[in-house]
Every structure is written in C-alpha cells, then in structure tokens.
Design a protein around this motif. Structure first.
Motif, PDB file in Angstrom:
ATOM      1  N   VAL A 126       0.852  -1.195   0.000  1.00 24.59           N
ATOM      2  CA  VAL A 126       0.000   0.000   0.000  1.00 24.59           C
ATOM      3  C   VAL A 126       0.886   1.243   0.000  1.00 24.59           C
ATOM      4  CG1 VAL A 126      -1.784   1.291   1.237  1.00 24.59           C
ATOM      5  CG2 VAL A 126      -1.834  -1.204   1.234  1.00 24.59           C
ATOM      6  N   ILE A 127       0.497   2.262  -0.800  1.00 29.56           N
ATOM      7  CA  ILE A 127       1.222   3.532  -0.860  1.00 29.56           C
ATOM      8  C   ILE A 127       0.268   4.686  -0.573  1.00 29.56           C
ATOM      9  CG2 ILE A 127       0.872   3.772  -3.351  1.00 29.56           C
ATOM     10  CD1 ILE A 127       3.589   5.170  -3.499  1.00 29.56           C
ATOM     11  N   LYS A 128       0.764   5.676   0.152  1.00 25.82           N
ATOM     12  CA  LYS A 128       0.018   6.909   0.414  1.00 25.82           C
ATOM     13  C   LYS A 128       0.909   8.078   0.022  1.00 25.82           C
ATOM     14  CE  LYS A 128      -2.528   9.439   3.985  1.00 25.82           C
ATOM     15  NZ  LYS A 128      -2.900   9.464   5.434  1.00 25.82           N
ATOM     16  N   LEU A 129       0.459   8.884  -0.962  1.00 30.78           N
ATOM     17  CA  LEU A 129       1.266   9.956  -1.526  1.00 30.78           C
ATOM     18  C   LEU A 129       0.867  11.309  -0.939  1.00 30.78           C
ATOM     19  CD1 LEU A 129       1.026   8.576  -5.118  1.00 30.78           C
ATOM     20  CD2 LEU A 129       3.182   8.890  -3.927  1.00 30.78           C
ATOM     21  N   GLU A 130       1.815  12.218  -0.946  1.00 31.82           N
ATOM     22  CA  GLU A 130       1.585  13.572  -0.448  1.00 31.82           C
ATOM     23  C   GLU A 130       0.517  14.275  -1.293  1.00 31.82           C
ATOM     24  OE1 GLU A 130       4.211  17.700   0.162  1.00 31.82           O
ATOM     25  OE2 GLU A 130       5.070  15.922  -0.799  1.00 31.82           O
ATOM     26  N   ASP A 131      -0.401  14.953  -0.638  1.00 28.03           N
ATOM     27  CA  ASP A 131      -1.459  15.681  -1.337  1.00 28.03           C
ATOM     28  C   ASP A 131      -0.933  17.062  -1.721  1.00 28.03           C
ATOM     29  OD1 ASP A 131      -3.757  16.652  -2.409  1.00 28.03           O
ATOM     30  OD2 ASP A 131      -4.946  16.620  -0.566  1.00 28.03           O
ATOM     31  N   LEU A 132      -0.673  17.278  -3.008  1.00 28.13           N
ATOM     32  CA  LEU A 132      -0.114  18.538  -3.496  1.00 28.13           C
ATOM     33  C   LEU A 132      -1.155  19.434  -4.163  1.00 28.13           C
ATOM     34  CD1 LEU A 132       3.247  17.209  -4.961  1.00 28.13           C
ATOM     35  CD2 LEU A 132       2.885  18.408  -2.809  1.00 28.13           C
ATOM     36  N   PHE A 154       0.137  11.341 -10.036  1.00 26.27           N
ATOM     37  CA  PHE A 154       1.385  10.695  -9.633  1.00 26.27           C
ATOM     38  C   PHE A 154       1.607   9.422 -10.442  1.00 26.27           C
ATOM     39  CE2 PHE A 154      -0.596  12.918  -6.138  1.00 26.27           C
ATOM     40  CZ  PHE A 154       0.420  13.740  -5.676  1.00 26.27           C
ATOM     41  N   LEU A 155       2.814   9.271 -10.908  1.00 25.30           N
ATOM     42  CA  LEU A 155       3.221   8.055 -11.608  1.00 25.30           C
ATOM     43  C   LEU A 155       4.045   7.218 -10.630  1.00 25.30           C
ATOM     44  CD1 LEU A 155       3.111   6.679 -14.424  1.00 25.30           C
ATOM     45  CD2 LEU A 155       5.377   7.640 -14.825  1.00 25.30           C
ATOM     46  N   VAL A 195      -1.701   7.283 -10.213  1.00 22.46           N
ATOM     47  CA  VAL A 195      -2.559   7.609  -9.074  1.00 22.46           C
ATOM     48  C   VAL A 195      -3.079   9.025  -9.269  1.00 22.46           C
ATOM     49  CG1 VAL A 195      -2.677   7.861  -6.570  1.00 22.46           C
ATOM     50  CG2 VAL A 195      -1.248   6.080  -7.582  1.00 22.46           C
ATOM     51  N   ARG A 196      -4.400   9.184  -9.238  1.00 19.61           N
ATOM     52  CA  ARG A 196      -5.011  10.454  -9.625  1.00 19.61           C
ATOM     53  C   ARG A 196      -4.975  11.522  -8.544  1.00 19.61           C
ATOM     54  NH1 ARG A 196      -4.660  10.122 -14.950  1.00 19.61           N
ATOM     55  NH2 ARG A 196      -5.464   8.129 -15.709  1.00 19.61           N
ATOM     56  N   TYR A 230       9.811  -5.780  -1.965  1.00 17.30           N
ATOM     57  CA  TYR A 230       9.237  -4.982  -3.046  1.00 17.30           C
ATOM     58  C   TYR A 230       9.697  -3.530  -2.888  1.00 17.30           C
ATOM     59  CZ  TYR A 230       6.199  -8.933  -4.147  1.00 17.30           C
ATOM     60  OH  TYR A 230       5.710 -10.163  -4.498  1.00 17.30           O
ATOM     61  N   CYS A 231       9.980  -2.879  -4.016  1.00 16.64           N
ATOM     62  CA  CYS A 231      10.485  -1.510  -4.022  1.00 16.64           C
ATOM     63  C   CYS A 231       9.532  -0.598  -4.784  1.00 16.64           C
ATOM     64  CB  CYS A 231      11.874  -1.454  -4.646  1.00 16.64           C
ATOM     65  SG  CYS A 231      13.114  -2.413  -3.724  1.00 16.64           S
ATOM     66  N   VAL A 232       9.488   0.685  -4.360  1.00 13.95           N
ATOM     67  CA  VAL A 232       8.553   1.663  -4.927  1.00 13.95           C
ATOM     68  C   VAL A 232       9.259   3.005  -5.090  1.00 13.95           C
ATOM     69  CG1 VAL A 232       6.331   2.814  -4.647  1.00 13.95           C
ATOM     70  CG2 VAL A 232       6.649   0.511  -3.725  1.00 13.95           C
ATOM     71  N   LYS A 233       8.927   3.720  -6.165  1.00 13.63           N
ATOM     72  CA  LYS A 233       9.336   5.108  -6.348  1.00 13.63           C
ATOM     73  C   LYS A 233       8.208   5.833  -7.084  1.00 13.63           C
ATOM     74  CE  LYS A 233      11.889   4.186 -10.657  1.00 13.63           C
ATOM     75  NZ  LYS A 233      13.194   4.303 -11.351  1.00 13.63           N
ATOM     76  N   ALA A 234       8.182   7.178  -6.983  1.00 16.62           N
ATOM     77  CA  ALA A 234       7.067   7.928  -7.557  1.00 16.62           C
ATOM     78  C   ALA A 234       7.546   9.284  -8.066  1.00 16.62           C
ATOM     79  CB  ALA A 234       5.953   8.110  -6.524  1.00 16.62           C
ATOM     80  N   GLN A 235       6.785   9.850  -8.993  1.00 20.74           N
ATOM     81  CA  GLN A 235       7.039  11.196  -9.494  1.00 20.74           C
ATOM     82  C   GLN A 235       5.709  11.903  -9.707  1.00 20.74           C
ATOM     83  OE1 GLN A 235       7.618   9.844 -14.200  1.00 20.74           O
ATOM     84  NE2 GLN A 235       9.041  11.264 -13.298  1.00 20.74           N
ATOM     85  N   THR A 236       5.725  13.231  -9.659  1.00 14.47           N
ATOM     86  CA  THR A 236       4.511  14.012  -9.873  1.00 14.47           C
ATOM     87  C   THR A 236       4.347  14.334 -11.355  1.00 14.47           C
ATOM     88  OG1 THR A 236       5.722  16.084  -9.479  1.00 14.47           O
ATOM     89  CG2 THR A 236       4.620  15.060  -7.591  1.00 14.47           C
ATOM     90  N   PHE A 237       3.100  14.586 -11.740  1.00 16.92           N
ATOM     91  CA  PHE A 237       2.772  14.989 -13.110  1.00 16.92           C
ATOM     92  C   PHE A 237       1.685  16.064 -13.050  1.00 16.92           C
ATOM     93  CE2 PHE A 237      -0.091  14.423 -16.828  1.00 16.92           C
ATOM     94  CZ  PHE A 237       0.775  14.926 -17.793  1.00 16.92           C
ATOM     95  N   VAL A 238       1.930  17.171 -13.762  1.00 15.55           N
ATOM     96  CA  VAL A 238       0.957  18.264 -13.830  1.00 15.55           C
ATOM     97  C   VAL A 238       0.502  18.390 -15.277  1.00 15.55           C
ATOM     98  CG1 VAL A 238       0.507  20.706 -13.409  1.00 15.55           C
ATOM     99  CG2 VAL A 238       2.068  19.445 -11.902  1.00 15.55           C
TER     100      VAL A 238
END
Length: 311
Positions: free
Chosen positions: A153-159, A165-166, A183-184, A201-209
C-alpha cells in the motif's frame, strides 16, 4: 557697453535660476512627496505555488504597505493593457505576495508592485521578465509505503487537485519487471500489489501536472520486505475454539441422532404387569410324576385368557 549688457544678462540668469530652485520646494506637498519604489522583484515558484517577492521599503518608525497587480496575455492583447489588482495583496504589510490564484493560464504574466505610506505612493516596479507557470519547480512527492498483511500500500503527499502521480514498483530480484500505476490524487492509501512471502518490493514515484505537461524527477526508492508471518493470535484462538466445539458438539449430535432413530424405528415395548412371569418357567410346567395329582392342569379358552388379562 556690450560688456555691461553681458554682465546684466548673466546676473539676470542667475537670479532667475535661484528663484526657480527656491520655488520648487514650495511646490512639493505631502501628497506628492517621493516614496521609494520596491526593488529586486522576483518569483519563487514550487509545485504550482507562485510567490512574488521584493525588497522592503524602509521608512523609520512607519509601516509601509504594498499593492500588487498583474497583467496576463489576454489583458495585454485584448483589454488595452489593463492591470488587475491581485486577489490577496491589496495593501499588505509583507514584502511578498502569493499570486497562485491570479496565474490561471500557462501564458506569460507581467507583475508589478508599489509602496504606500499614508497618502504617499511610490512608482510601480515591474518584474523584469514576464512569469510563466510552466517554469515552476516540480519536486518528487512524499510517500509512505506500508504493508497490510500481504498487500503493498502507498500513500502519496497531497499537493493539490492539479497533481497526478506516476508510481513504479517491482519485486527486488534479478530481472524483475517494473510495473507502473497512475494515481489520480494524493492523501489516500492505494493498493499496488499482493506480495509473496519472504519477498522484498520496491517503490518510487514522481509528480505529473497536466496543465503544464511536465513531470518531476523520481523520488528516492523505498523497499519493504514481507516475512512469513505467523497466524495472528486472534485467528489462532478462534480456530482453537472452533476445533474444541467440533470435538464436543459433533459426537453429542451423533449420539442424539442415534437415540432419536432408535426410538423412532425400534421402540422399546414395556409389557403390562399381568403378562410378566415372575416365577421360573420350569417351576410352572415341571411336576414330579409322583406329585402329579397336586398339579392342577386346566385348559382355558382364549376368551377367558383375555378377560383375565384385562381384569
């Protein structure tokens, strides 16, 4: 004579200039006194938050206020170059202004600011280069990786609503395939993968505008490892109680069903007392030959037997 005339002209010119310089201070009033304009305008823009900043105007013992105006491409081309006051920065004390709500399109914006002290106002200072929000700095999102049982499970910062988020995740092993999920919105736990025991298991993420069509860099990779977790205590206790109930209830149920079937199919017949034989049958039918005469033998009809039974 010519020399005297030149001297008189010079004296007259000097008197006139002295009169002009002496009159200028009298023409100035408090309403038109010169107030320095703000300097060093710049925009700090991070994650679609735009902050206009400037050097403060210092007047000892006084509070200087500032007003900010903006001019977008539409105002410049179709509305005769009009300037619009900023939504949040009319007579603010701080030497900065959040113009995020004013920058609503991906076009160049002109920004200007002036100082106000009482009835005095400075000239406008204009940002040297127009600002476009597509130059904002996008940072990797903060993320929290957890495991719920065998679920990743992942929880991303609300920007904010403009951000998506990819997320890339994979099993940490040679030749593992990297999977990607969009992730929308942030701030909500999202299930990524059902994990296998004893695997990492490994995870990384990036933002998209989408509004500016840009991605941030990827965040630092974070990994979690799934252990062969034992059965939870509550589940083990529940299983033990269930097993004990089965050991007790099932045999009792079988015994009760057997008794029920026995009474239903093979009922026990209880003879009346009149039909019970209390003496030994041999005593009833055996008589010594020499004592035959005491034994009374009589033949009874069936009707007599019935009457004697019901009496």
């Amino acid at each position: 004579m010519q020399t005297f005339t030149m001297i008189l002209e010079e004296v007259w010119t000097s008197l006139f200039m002295w009169f002009v310089y002496a009159l200028i201070p009298c023409l100035h009033t408090d309403e038109v006194a010169v107030l320095p304009a703000p300097q060093n305008l710049s925009v700090l823009s991070t994650n679609m938050k735009h902050l206009l900043m400037w050097s403060p105007v210092i007047v000892p013992g006084e509070t200087v206020y500032y007003s900010v105006e903006y001019q977008g491409e539409y105002e410049s081309l179709y509305m005769s170059h009009i300037w619009i006051p900023s939504s949040w920065c009319s007579l603010t004390e701080d030497p900065e202004c959040d113009v995020t709500d004013d920058i609503t399109a991906t076009v160049p914006y002109n920004l200007r600011v002036r100082a106000t002290l009482g009835s005095q106002t400075s000239t406008w200072s204009i940002l040297k280069h127009p600002f476009n929000r597509n130059s904002t700095i996008l940072t990797p999102p903060g993320m929290e990786i957890t495991k719920d049982g065998f679920h990743l499970v992942i929880k991303l910062e609300d920007l904010g609503p403009q951000f998506e988020f990819l997320v890339a995740y994979w099993r940490r092993e040679p030749g593992a395939e990297e999977r990607v999920k969009m992730v929308r919105s942030g701030g909500i736990p999202v299930h990524l993968e059902t994990m296998e025991p004893w695997a990492a298991y490994c995870v990384k993420a990036q933002t998209f505008v989408k509004a500016i069509g840009r991605y941030s860099t990827f965040s630092q990779t974070e990994c979690v490892e799934v252990q062969g977790e034992a059965i939870p205590l509550a589940l083990a206790l529940f299983a033990f109680v269930g097993f004990m109930l089965i050991l007790v209830v099932v045999p009792l149920f079988i015994w009760k069903m057997g008794r029920l079937l026995q009474y239903s199919c093979c009922p026990v017949v209880v003879l009346p007392d009149t039909l019970k034989i209390t003496n030994s049958p041999q005593k009833l039918i055996s008589c010594r030959r020499e004592e035959v005469h005491p034994c009374a033998m009589a033949v009874m009809s069936s009707e007599e037997i019935f009457r004697s039974w019901i009496s």
